[in-house]
Write a protein that holds these residues in place. Sequence first.
Motif, PDB file in Angstrom:
ATOM      1  N   ASN A 158       0.827  -1.208   0.000  1.00 40.62           N
ATOM      2  CA  ASN A 158       0.000   0.000   0.000  1.00 40.62           C
ATOM      3  C   ASN A 158       0.858   1.253   0.000  1.00 40.62           C
ATOM      4  O   ASN A 158       0.552   2.240  -0.671  1.00 40.62           O
ATOM      5  CB  ASN A 158      -0.937   0.000   1.204  1.00 40.62           C
ATOM      6  CG  ASN A 158      -1.879  -1.178   1.213  1.00 40.62           C
ATOM      7  OD1 ASN A 158      -1.547  -2.218   1.775  1.00 40.62           O
ATOM      8  ND2 ASN A 158      -3.038  -1.056   0.616  1.00 40.62           N
ATOM      9  N   GLU A 163      -0.332   4.948  -0.746  1.00 36.49           N
ATOM     10  CA  GLU A 163      -1.289   5.022   0.346  1.00 36.49           C
ATOM     11  C   GLU A 163      -0.549   5.158   1.680  1.00 36.49           C
ATOM     12  O   GLU A 163       0.668   5.017   1.751  1.00 36.49           O
ATOM     13  CB  GLU A 163      -2.178   3.772   0.351  1.00 36.49           C
ATOM     14  CG  GLU A 163      -2.965   3.580  -0.947  1.00 36.49           C
ATOM     15  CD  GLU A 163      -3.674   2.241  -1.002  1.00 36.49           C
ATOM     16  OE1 GLU A 163      -3.798   1.597   0.072  1.00 36.49           O
ATOM     17  OE2 GLU A 163      -4.080   1.826  -2.104  1.00 36.49           O
ATOM     18  N   PRO A 165      -1.181   3.395   5.093  1.00 41.02           N
ATOM     19  CA  PRO A 165      -1.844   2.507   6.063  1.00 41.02           C
ATOM     20  C   PRO A 165      -1.416   2.851   7.488  1.00 41.02           C
ATOM     21  O   PRO A 165      -0.343   3.422   7.716  1.00 41.02           O
ATOM     22  CB  PRO A 165      -1.349   1.110   5.656  1.00 41.02           C
ATOM     23  CG  PRO A 165      -0.059   1.361   4.952  1.00 41.02           C
ATOM     24  CD  PRO A 165      -0.213   2.678   4.252  1.00 41.02           C
ATOM     25  N   ASN A 169       1.835   5.073   9.384  1.00 43.47           N
ATOM     26  CA  ASN A 169       1.289   6.427   9.512  1.00 43.47           C
ATOM     27  C   ASN A 169       1.761   7.033  10.833  1.00 43.47           C
ATOM     28  O   ASN A 169       1.436   6.536  11.911  1.00 43.47           O
ATOM     29  CB  ASN A 169      -0.247   6.359   9.484  1.00 43.47           C
ATOM     30  CG  ASN A 169      -0.897   7.727   9.408  1.00 43.47           C
ATOM     31  OD1 ASN A 169      -0.299   8.731   9.805  1.00 43.47           O
ATOM     32  ND2 ASN A 169      -2.119   7.764   8.909  1.00 43.47           N
ATOM     33  N   THR A 207       5.907   7.542   3.519  1.00 46.69           N
ATOM     34  CA  THR A 207       4.988   8.146   4.488  1.00 46.69           C
ATOM     35  C   THR A 207       5.718   8.936   5.566  1.00 46.69           C
ATOM     36  O   THR A 207       5.085   9.625   6.361  1.00 46.69           O
ATOM     37  CB  THR A 207       4.150   7.067   5.189  1.00 46.69           C
ATOM     38  OG1 THR A 207       4.993   6.317   6.067  1.00 46.69           O
ATOM     39  CG2 THR A 207       3.501   6.120   4.180  1.00 46.69           C
TER      40      THR A 207
END
Length: 356
Positions: A158, A163, A165, A169, A207
Amino acid sequence: MINFAVIGTGWITDSFIQSAHATKSWKLTAVYSRKEATAKEFGAKYDVTTVHTTLGSLANDASIAVVYIASPNSLHYSQAKEILSAKKHVILEKPATSTVAEFEEIYALAKEKGVFLIEANRHIQEANFKVLQKNLSRLGQIYGASLTYASYSSRYNNVLAGEVPNIFNLDYSGGCLVDIGVYPLNFAVALLGKPESQTYKPVITKTGADGGGFIVLNYDSFGVQINQSKCYSSTAPSEVYGEKGTISVNATTDIDRISFLDAKTKKTEELAQKKVEFNLMEEAAEFARIIEQGDKEAAQKLEEMSRIVIGITTDLRTQNGIVFGVEKEGQSSSRLGVKTDEEPVVDAPEVGAGAS
């Protein structure tokens, strides 16, 4: 039996319930979820009909003695604080809190209320970890250790897709160090004590959270290398080296192979015992014993180990500029838009990765 409730309806909660029930010391009596349908569906698997959709309702349920919390990392502090304030024992999935300040506050609160707060580091309760501890003296002077827990996470796919997740995060206090790294860190601290210092060279993901990397723990006369990751896998065993030999284990958790290699004879002795049916069963049994017997000394030892480990992870994050959302100007999870759902932050085990 100890009546308990759960916050979190993911796979790790299922695993704890099954393990707890197998000890015959626990009985699940209530489930918490923001969504009533989710709580009812989860509870039905265990013939539990009592559900709570607010923390206040759960905290005020007089039939519950203990609450097991397996929510996103960033929510541990606030949820544990409310449950402890109601004078209920809390078993808190690792990492216990996002920050040292949160850690100290809720442990102080538990003492004030006369209840136990226990971080669920289950692997140090395993029978085979205790076999390892018992045989450590056979090594003589310790020369060092190499510990491994590196397992490619399906959630990293992901991240690569753009993304964010939960487990990667920072607003959820995610990242490999606090999700996977705490296993070999607790392993090292329980076995060898507190290091004098530590360093970390992480892989930083898109991220901003760490995806893995190498940790070095510096002791007085030796070092410990830790290879931990969620963005790559390793099949390497974990080893402790000494003057008189080497002890090798297949992993830092779910140990099922332990061998002692004698330095002089070059002969290998197998030491492992048969594993229990459920891999959280040993921790569930020990936590029940601590609560039922009021064993403050055992609880204090676990607390101190947790304190050491969160101190290490905080230092390692600070060294690398990894900042959780809750640390930014003291913002709370709610202000950051983090929902109080119960999606677990720990991935299911990766097959063939030599991990849990």
